[in-house]
Design a protein around this motif. Structure first.
Motif, short mmCIF file in Angstrom:
data_model
loop_
_atom_site.label_atom_id
_atom_site.label_comp_id
_atom_site.label_asym_id
_atom_site.label_seq_id
_atom_site.Cartn_x
_atom_site.Cartn_y
_atom_site.Cartn_z
N ILE A 199 0.65 9.06 11.46
CA ILE A 199 -0.10 8.25 10.61
C ILE A 199 -0.20 7.07 10.22
O ILE A 199 0.60 6.53 11.01
CB ILE A 199 0.05 9.67 9.82
N THR A 203 -0.21 5.19 4.78
CA THR A 203 -0.41 6.64 4.33
C THR A 203 1.36 7.26 4.48
O THR A 203 1.74 7.70 3.54
CB THR A 203 -1.10 8.26 5.92
N SER A 206 1.52 5.85 1.32
CA SER A 206 0.89 6.36 -0.39
C SER A 206 2.07 7.77 -0.48
O SER A 206 2.51 8.28 -1.67
CB SER A 206 -0.17 7.16 0.20
N HIS A 207 2.88 8.66 1.02
CA HIS A 207 3.43 9.75 0.72
C HIS A 207 4.68 9.17 0.09
O HIS A 207 5.31 10.23 -0.87
CB HIS A 207 3.71 10.14 1.88
#
Length: 233
Positions: A199, A203, A206-207
């Protein structure tokens, strides 16, 4: 849990499975391949081999097989270390890598160790080629497979402990957020996590933000302590 069958499954549907073979004895790896080849139309393709932990992680990560035949005792930390380092691959929702321990050892501590590490089953090296092929396909399909007497070790071990309490905080996290959480807690940088999980760095960020918000934590150091306290690392 299901025991290994005496014969392979019948039927006209052709089954295929890609396998990596991890064992530190080259002659044994050669013998397994030959034994599998004797079983007519197995559909089992050995796509890689490894003789130690580092080789195993490299080959498994690069080939992403459906099933790994894993010896328990390996140079570099043993089968449990391979399982630990491949945890994110086992957790993949799209194409999980499943592990079947194949060992000469029938010691209870070895069996329990790899099952707790995430292996889907454990068979000994006395298994026949036909039963091994059947076990590989069962594990690919998500079954738990054990040589008959070894299943008792697992049942006894898990029956002797209380069921783990429900962790409401952990349940708030998605599967992907849990994967990121574990890697952060192990000290991985965002770029390394992105590479491991295929990924983007954005991302990953964001996680991490979502995990911190859901768990009401302030930074990755608090997150690491939280994960360590729950033995998620």
């Amino acid at each position: 849990m299901t025991e290994t069958a005496d014969t392979g499954r019948g039927g006209g549907v052709e089954r295929r499975v890609r396998v990596v073979l991890v064992d530190d004895h080259r002659m044994f790896r050669t013998g397994v391949q030959a034994e599998i080849g004797r079983t007519e139309q197995t559909g089992v393709e050995v796509v890689g081999e490894a003789a130690d932990v580092d080789q195993a992680v490299t080959v498994i990560t690069s080939t992403r097989p459906e099933v790994v035949l894993l010896d328990v005792h390996l140079p570099g930390g043993g089968g449990v270390e391979v399982l630990r380092r491949c945890a994110t691959l086992m957790a993949s929702a799209d194409s999980p890598v499943r592990f079947l321990a194949l060992s000469v050892s029938d010691a209870a501590e070895d069996v329990i160790g790899v099952i707790r590490g995430g292996a889907r089953g454990y068979v000994t090296k006395t298994i026949t080629g036909t039963d091994l092929v059947d076990s590989i396909f069962r594990v690919q399909e998500g079954d738990a497979v054990f040589s008959p007497r070894l299943a008792g070790f697992v049942l006894d071990a898990f029956a002797s402990t209380d069921a783990p309490p429900v962790d409401e905080d952990l349940d708030r996290l998605t599967q992907r957020e849990r994967e990121v959480l574990r890697l952060i807690a192990r000290g991985y940088a965002y770029k390394e996590i992105a590479k491991q999980l295929f990924i983007s760095v954005k991302t990953v960020e964001s996680h991490v933000s979502a995990v911190l918000r859901k768990l009401q934590l302030s930074n990755r150091h608090e997150l690491t302590r939280w994960a360590t306290a729950r033995r998620l690392v």
